[in-house]
Design a protein around this motif. Structure first.
Motif, PDB file in Angstrom:
ATOM      1  N   ILE A  37       0.958  -1.164   0.090  1.00  0.00           N
ATOM      2  CA  ILE A  37      -0.032   0.121   0.021  1.00  0.00           C
ATOM      3  C   ILE A  37       0.839   1.314  -0.007  1.00  0.00           C
ATOM      4  O   ILE A  37       0.601   2.239  -0.598  1.00  0.00           O
ATOM      5  CB  ILE A  37      -0.852  -0.027   1.152  1.00  0.00           C
ATOM      6  N   GLY A  61      -1.163  -4.125   4.933  1.00  0.00           N
ATOM      7  CA  GLY A  61      -2.640  -3.999   5.206  1.00  0.00           C
ATOM      8  C   GLY A  61      -3.497  -4.588   3.946  1.00  0.00           C
ATOM      9  O   GLY A  61      -3.422  -5.364   3.368  1.00  0.00           O
ATOM     10  N   ASP A  62      -4.705  -4.287   4.126  1.00  0.00           N
ATOM     11  CA  ASP A  62      -5.909  -4.585   3.461  1.00  0.00           C
ATOM     12  C   ASP A  62      -5.763  -3.620   1.979  1.00  0.00           C
ATOM     13  O   ASP A  62      -6.050  -2.467   2.061  1.00  0.00           O
ATOM     14  CB  ASP A  62      -7.049  -4.362   4.069  1.00  0.00           C
ATOM     15  N   LEU A  64      -7.929  -3.273  -0.043  1.00  0.00           N
ATOM     16  CA  LEU A  64      -9.224  -2.693  -0.229  1.00  0.00           C
ATOM     17  C   LEU A  64      -9.119  -1.213   0.559  1.00  0.00           C
ATOM     18  O   LEU A  64     -10.074  -0.390   0.212  1.00  0.00           O
ATOM     19  CB  LEU A  64     -10.322  -3.523  -0.022  1.00  0.00           C
ATOM     20  N   ASP A  65      -8.642  -1.271   1.739  1.00  0.00           N
ATOM     21  CA  ASP A  65      -8.429   0.027   2.333  1.00  0.00           C
ATOM     22  C   ASP A  65      -8.078   1.392   1.547  1.00  0.00           C
ATOM     23  O   ASP A  65      -6.902   1.176   0.784  1.00  0.00           O
ATOM     24  CB  ASP A  65      -7.493   0.036   3.583  1.00  0.00           C
ATOM     25  N   GLY A  66      -8.791   2.285   1.568  1.00  0.00           N
ATOM     26  CA  GLY A  66      -8.357   3.554   0.634  1.00  0.00           C
ATOM     27  C   GLY A  66      -8.648   3.659  -0.790  1.00  0.00           C
ATOM     28  O   GLY A  66      -8.777   4.449  -1.459  1.00  0.00           O
ATOM     29  N   GLU A  69     -11.639   5.978  -1.393  1.00  0.00           N
ATOM     30  CA  GLU A  69     -11.043   7.557  -1.232  1.00  0.00           C
ATOM     31  C   GLU A  69     -10.391   7.593  -2.653  1.00  0.00           C
ATOM     32  O   GLU A  69     -10.449   8.766  -3.120  1.00  0.00           O
ATOM     33  CB  GLU A  69     -10.207   7.550  -0.118  1.00  0.00           C
ATOM     34  N   ARG A  93     -17.439  -6.750  -0.323  1.00  0.00           N
ATOM     35  CA  ARG A  93     -16.724  -5.429   0.027  1.00  0.00           C
ATOM     36  C   ARG A  93     -16.116  -4.770  -1.527  1.00  0.00           C
ATOM     37  O   ARG A  93     -16.075  -3.419  -1.292  1.00  0.00           O
ATOM     38  CB  ARG A  93     -15.433  -6.000   1.033  1.00  0.00           C
ATOM     39  N   LYS A  97     -16.559  -0.746  -2.310  1.00  0.00           N
ATOM     40  CA  LYS A  97     -15.629   0.171  -2.355  1.00  0.00           C
ATOM     41  C   LYS A  97     -15.807   0.976  -3.672  1.00  0.00           C
ATOM     42  O   LYS A  97     -14.888   1.659  -3.700  1.00  0.00           O
ATOM     43  CB  LYS A  97     -14.338  -0.627  -2.134  1.00  0.00           C
TER      44      LYS A  97
END
Length: 482
Positions: A37, A61-62, A64-66, A69, A93, A97
């Motif tokens: 990431i 991390g994941d 998919l996070d961010g 955004e 998920r 997103k």
């Protein structure tokens, strides 16, 4: 000529980055890769990709996070998600997103390059808001990581944000109602009722009253106005199970309701406006019923806007053990003794042809959780629990043909006096004829795989090896020729 663009590939597996990057470069795309990431963020500060391809499980991390955004700040960016966590949860998920596509690992490279081409020619899917009203992902009813189930998950994920009619196809016991429940509970109508009606379980003369409701005095026993399933499901989802069993006269009225959005009760005259999502299901061939004038073609097209085909369990054998352990775990949560599967039992479950599909497997696991005295379910226990005919249907010999062959053989042997007065019995003689043929055919059907053959035959691998030696059979020669 297909459009080309800038692609960012994010995966901590260098081999995937190399293979995917080279395939996309050959199509004329500009490609950069990242392994985390942090690297993705750094690259995107100076590199503006048209398509982002990212793994979910990254070292920091994941993946998919961010993503939401990123799409919010760059709405023309399409995101393709890759993941080895091949569950409905991941597919949902990814859709939440705002991902353009979700591909489970291992993925087909051609499918990925096609997805990139599609992404370059399509506007990004809008992100699903600011996170309010998050979907309930715990306890999802669908289990399976096979390619066939991945396609089901992706289709479910794509229909959650719309109200298109859905037709779920599949054999009895494959989980058609679970699909309908998942679409409802994860979709935008989840706060409203989910109402199911089984057409095969209702007398023909009562189907219209059940569906559309009835007025007081409309027929004998109608003592008060009663709302039908359409009104009960107002704002939510109406699941029409076994739609192929619906009588033609009721089909005609159902079609009118779907076209007009209004329901008139039996014995009533004032229409009621209804707003429901329709999900229908059947284990029958509706096209065949149309040819036989037993199902309306116009109703078929009205219902079959988005088809979802559920595979039978025998076509997703890689999910059998996953499902079995899931049902054993669920049984333990419900208060039954906690059980696990032995290796031999797992092989037998994989080899069985499951005519009752997932429902049969679930019932078997619940039964074994209660009846098995040991904590580990052994092969001999499972052998007694499964039906005697545990040979896969594709390789089974019809019982009447087998019985006829055995009777003819027995008459011939008795006629010449074999099996009498010696150390061998008639049973032994018959076994010596039948068993080597059974061993040969079973091994040939699984391309010589002794573990699978032993599971099909309900014996352990050592016993199989001894029998092959006794009969002078070479397993390497018992393969289907290329």
């Amino acid at each position: 000529m297909a459009a080309t663009g800038s692609i960012l590939v994010v995966d901590d597996d260098p081999a995937i980055c190399v293979v995917v990057g080279e395939a996309l470069r050959r199509q004329g795309h500009k490609v950069k890769t990242a392994a985390s990431i942090r690297e993705r963020t750094a690259l995107m500060s100076s590199f503006a990709p048209d398509v982002l391809i990212t793994d979910v499980m990254l070292p920091d991390g994941d993946g998919l996070d961010g993503v939401a955004e990123i799409i919010e700040h760059k709405p023309d960016l399409n995101v393709i998600i890759l993941s080895a966590q091949n569950t409905l949860n991941t597919a949902i998920r990814a859709t939440e997103k705002g991902a353009f596509e979700y591909l489970p690992k291992p993925f087909d490279l051609n499918e990925l390059t096609r997805a990139v081409s599609d992404a370059l020619g399509t506007r990004a899917v809008a992100a699903n808001g600011d996170g309010e009203g998050a979907l309930p992902h715990d306890g999802l009813p669908l289990v399976g990581r096979s390619p066939a189930m991945q396609e089901v998950y992706r289709t479910i994920a794509r229909v959650l944000s719309n109200d298109l009619s859905i037709l779920v196809l599949g054999e009895s016991g494959t989980g058609k109602e679970l699909v309908a429940e998942a679409i409802h509970s994860l979709g935008q109508r989840r706060t409203k009722p989910f109402v199911a009606i089984n057409m095969a379980a209702i007398p023909r003369e009562l189907i219209e009253a059940e569906l559309f409701g009835y007025e007081k005095g409309a027929f004998t026993g109608a003592h008060a106005r009663t709302a039908g399933k359409f009104e009960q499901a107002q704002g939510g989802t109406l699941f029409l199970d076994e739609i192929g069993d619906m009588p033609l006269e009721a089909q005609t009225r159902l079609l009118r309701v779907l076209q007009s959005g209004e329901v008139t009760t039996v014995g009533g005259s004032k229409p009621v406006r209804v707003n429901v999502r329709i999900i229908a299901a059947t284990n029958k061939d509706l096209l065949q019923l149309i040819e036989e004038n037993r199902f309306r073609q116009d109703l078929y097209y009205r219902l079959n806007v988005v088809p979802i085909a559920l595979p039978p369990l025998r076509e997703r054998r890689e999910d059998v053990i996953l499902l079995a352990r899931h049902f054993l775990e669920r049984a333990a949560i419900e208060g039954l003794p906690r059980k696990s599967l032995s290796d031999e039992a797992a092989q037998m479950l994989m080899a069985y042809h499951w005519p009752g599909n997932v429902r049969e497997l679930q019932n078997l696991m619940q039964r074994l959780a209660v009846l098995s005295r040991e904590n580990v379910i052994a092969g001999d226990i499972l052998r007694h629990a499964l039906p005697l005919d545990s040979v896969p249907a594709d390789h089974a010999v019809p019982a009447d043909q087998l019985a006829h062959a055995v009777r003819e053989w027995t008459r011939r042997q008795l006629g010449v006096g074999l099996g009498q007065g010696g150390s061998r019995s008639l049973h032994d003689d018959l076994l010596a004829v039948v068993e080597p043929i059974l061993l040969q055919e079973t091994l040939a059907s699984v391309d010589g795989n002794q573990i699978r053959a032993a599971g099909l035959l309900g014996i352990n691998r050592n016993t199989l090896r001894k029998k092959l030696t006794d009969y002078g059979l070479d397993p390497l020669q018992l393969r289907v020729p290329d």
